[in-house]
Design a protein around this motif. Sequence first.
Motif, mmCIF file in Angstrom:
data_model
loop_
_atom_site.group_PDB
_atom_site.id
_atom_site.type_symbol
_atom_site.label_atom_id
_atom_site.label_comp_id
_atom_site.label_asym_id
_atom_site.label_seq_id
_atom_site.Cartn_x
_atom_site.Cartn_y
_atom_site.Cartn_z
ATOM 1 N N VAL A 1 0.839 -1.200 0.000
ATOM 2 C CA VAL A 1 0.000 0.000 0.000
ATOM 3 C C VAL A 1 0.873 1.249 0.000
ATOM 4 C CG1 VAL A 1 -1.700 1.324 1.304
ATOM 5 C CG2 VAL A 1 -1.937 -1.155 1.126
ATOM 6 N N GLN A 2 1.987 1.186 0.713
ATOM 7 C CA GLN A 2 2.866 2.353 0.804
ATOM 8 C C GLN A 2 3.484 2.711 -0.544
ATOM 9 O OE1 GLN A 2 6.443 2.197 3.374
ATOM 10 N NE2 GLN A 2 5.604 3.998 4.399
ATOM 11 N N ARG A 3 3.667 1.708 -1.431
ATOM 12 C CA ARG A 3 4.166 2.020 -2.767
ATOM 13 C C ARG A 3 3.161 2.840 -3.562
ATOM 14 N NH1 ARG A 3 8.385 -0.585 -5.038
ATOM 15 N NH2 ARG A 3 8.186 1.210 -6.444
ATOM 16 N N LEU A 4 1.864 2.691 -3.228
ATOM 17 C CA LEU A 4 0.819 3.444 -3.921
ATOM 18 C C LEU A 4 0.574 4.802 -3.275
ATOM 19 C CD1 LEU A 4 -1.753 0.548 -4.484
ATOM 20 C CD2 LEU A 4 -0.032 1.398 -6.084
ATOM 21 N N VAL A 5 0.680 4.850 -1.945
ATOM 22 C CA VAL A 5 0.455 6.107 -1.209
ATOM 23 C C VAL A 5 1.634 6.319 -0.254
ATOM 24 C CG1 VAL A 5 -2.048 6.326 -1.382
ATOM 25 C CG2 VAL A 5 -1.087 4.759 0.288
ATOM 26 N N PRO A 6 2.779 6.711 -0.777
ATOM 27 C CA PRO A 6 4.004 6.789 0.031
ATOM 28 C C PRO A 6 3.962 7.830 1.146
ATOM 29 C CG PRO A 6 4.356 7.742 -2.136
ATOM 30 C CD PRO A 6 3.029 7.075 -2.184
ATOM 31 N N TRP A 7 2.997 8.751 1.099
ATOM 32 C CA TRP A 7 2.937 9.789 2.123
ATOM 33 C C TRP A 7 2.321 9.304 3.428
ATOM 34 C CZ3 TRP A 7 -2.183 10.560 3.245
ATOM 35 C CH2 TRP A 7 -3.106 10.207 2.266
ATOM 36 N N ILE A 8 1.719 8.100 3.443
ATOM 37 C CA ILE A 8 1.161 7.553 4.681
ATOM 38 C C ILE A 8 2.258 6.780 5.415
ATOM 39 C CG2 ILE A 8 -0.575 6.043 5.716
ATOM 40 C CD1 ILE A 8 -2.357 6.520 3.350
ATOM 41 N N PRO A 9 2.532 7.073 6.685
ATOM 42 C CA PRO A 9 3.599 6.377 7.425
ATOM 43 C C PRO A 9 3.349 4.876 7.518
ATOM 44 C CG PRO A 9 2.881 8.342 8.593
ATOM 45 C CD PRO A 9 1.895 8.126 7.483
ATOM 46 N N TYR A 10 4.445 4.130 7.455
ATOM 47 C CA TYR A 10 4.371 2.666 7.527
ATOM 48 C C TYR A 10 3.659 2.179 8.791
ATOM 49 C CZ TYR A 10 6.047 -2.157 8.088
ATOM 50 O OH TYR A 10 6.134 -3.502 8.309
ATOM 51 N N PRO A 11 3.955 2.717 9.998
ATOM 52 C CA PRO A 11 3.237 2.237 11.196
ATOM 53 C C PRO A 11 1.714 2.416 11.097
ATOM 54 C CG PRO A 11 5.170 3.492 11.841
ATOM 55 C CD PRO A 11 5.007 3.689 10.367
ATOM 56 N N VAL A 12 1.283 3.493 10.461
ATOM 57 C CA VAL A 12 -0.155 3.718 10.298
ATOM 58 C C VAL A 12 -0.754 2.640 9.400
ATOM 59 C CG1 VAL A 12 -1.902 5.297 9.366
ATOM 60 C CG2 VAL A 12 0.030 6.196 10.691
ATOM 61 N N LEU A 13 -0.054 2.313 8.315
ATOM 62 C CA LEU A 13 -0.547 1.278 7.405
ATOM 63 C C LEU A 13 -0.570 -0.090 8.079
ATOM 64 C CD1 LEU A 13 1.220 2.383 4.102
ATOM 65 C CD2 LEU A 13 -1.202 2.575 4.672
ATOM 66 N N CYS A 14 0.420 -0.369 8.908
ATOM 67 C CA CYS A 14 0.418 -1.630 9.666
ATOM 68 C C CYS A 14 -0.800 -1.693 10.579
ATOM 69 C CB CYS A 14 1.699 -1.765 10.492
ATOM 70 S SG CYS A 14 3.183 -2.088 9.532
ATOM 71 N N ALA A 15 -1.080 -0.589 11.250
ATOM 72 C CA ALA A 15 -2.228 -0.542 12.146
ATOM 73 C C ALA A 15 -3.534 -0.732 11.373
ATOM 74 C CB ALA A 15 -2.249 0.788 12.904
ATOM 75 N N VAL A 16 -3.634 -0.112 10.217
ATOM 76 C CA VAL A 16 -4.846 -0.238 9.398
ATOM 77 C C VAL A 16 -5.013 -1.676 8.914
ATOM 78 C CG1 VAL A 16 -5.909 0.434 7.206
ATOM 79 C CG2 VAL A 16 -4.879 2.176 8.683
ATOM 80 N N PHE A 17 -3.924 -2.262 8.431
ATOM 81 C CA PHE A 17 -4.001 -3.616 7.887
ATOM 82 C C PHE A 17 -4.334 -4.635 8.974
ATOM 83 C CE2 PHE A 17 -2.921 -7.002 4.963
ATOM 84 C CZ PHE A 17 -3.130 -6.411 3.720
#
Length: 456
Positions: free
Chosen positions: A124-140
């Motif tokens: 997901v971060q490759r598509l929306v690099p401005w979102i922090p990785y920890p936030v994406l982990c929490a969302v997933f």
Amino acid sequence: MNDPTPPAAQAPATPGFRRVLTFWDLVLYGIVLIMPIAPVPLFGVVQKLSIGHAVTTILLAMVAMMLTALSYGRMAAVYPSAGSAYTYVGRALHPHLGFLAGWAMLLDYVLVPLICTIYGALTVQRLVPWIPYPVLCAVFAGAMTLINVKGIRATVNANLVLMVVMTTVILAFIALAVRLLFAREGWAGLLSTQPFYDTRTFQWKALGAGTAVAALTYGGFDGITTLSEDVKNPRRAIPVATVFVCLFTGIFGGLQIYLAQRVWPDFTTFANLETAFMDVSRVVGGSLLFGAMAAILIVANLGCGLSAQAGISRLLFGMGRDKMLPAGFFAHLDERRSTPLYNILLVGGIAMAGALILDYERAAELINFGAFLAFMGVNASVIRHFYFSAGRPGRRLLPDLVLPAAGLAFCFLIWLQLSVHAKIVGSIWFAAGLVWDAIQTRGFRTTPAAIDFSDV
């Protein structure tokens, strides 16, 4: 005087599974389990570890998995059970060794939602690099947990549809990669030995390290053995199907990796090793293929993580219910939805926290730590059951001793190549299982309780 009651009425047949599945049903099921894009997430990491020999590591791991798959299939015909390695080792070798094999498998199942969280967040971060990785982990991790709390599980039909979509995208990648390479260099671009053996960078140690991670490509092949009570002629169909699925995965997956290496041979220039295959897809098919590859990777990881989290949560519930784990926590069921709420939250928390502590490579190695211990146990079980069982007639040297011994040795060599970090953490987990088994069985004086893997 004759009894007028028909024999069927006197002694009703014992209910059981209907043997309706064919060999090709098993093959399709196995391919769905492993998924046709299995090597894609591993490409960049294995390229780095093997110093540019990723396709060779896929093929080497295939040899070990095919030998082990044959052992799984033979033991499944003898002990048709969902327990898999746990059952085979416990029955053929010793109940306490079986418990430890199950404990090693437990580590694998706990880590699957974690590794899905890591890769899903990175994609997901490759598509929306401005979102922090920890936030994406929490969302997933949060999305997986929320869906499972509500009692929703992925279905076989959904997995089949997903497999068709993934196959379509990866076939498009193969066709476009072939066209690109041929346009660049002709047949010399398509046919090369460099991905298999490059004299400038080849190192046996690096090849072993890459193979130890590449083996994750074949994760899930043993799921075929859980259908041994549903298939026609299981003694033949199960072993052949498991070997065939590993062979197909190695060849089809190896083709994907081979083409990726030819398109982008310099692994040091990837923007991100974990999502390197997406970079190759952009070169091959532009933004459209890049987006399609990202989409199927996100959905595949979410579906895999959902199923794994649901399965391990129910396994922990069963262990709590059987007093193998503290029942107050692990055997708790949510009254409203009849789901093991605490276990789902625990596994989700592990996925979230672990994704922030471990990277994809370390998580993959930890999964393989437990998996290869179980694989070695299954190969040893074949030797013990078929070759050394007292009074067993018709022992055959090649299938009963040589092949499983080769599988055991190959798996052991790959296991040795795991990183020191994976061995330390895995050994701590294994030691904890040994201590827990000793406590539960009063110093190994009683038989350990059975672990029910039917929901995983």
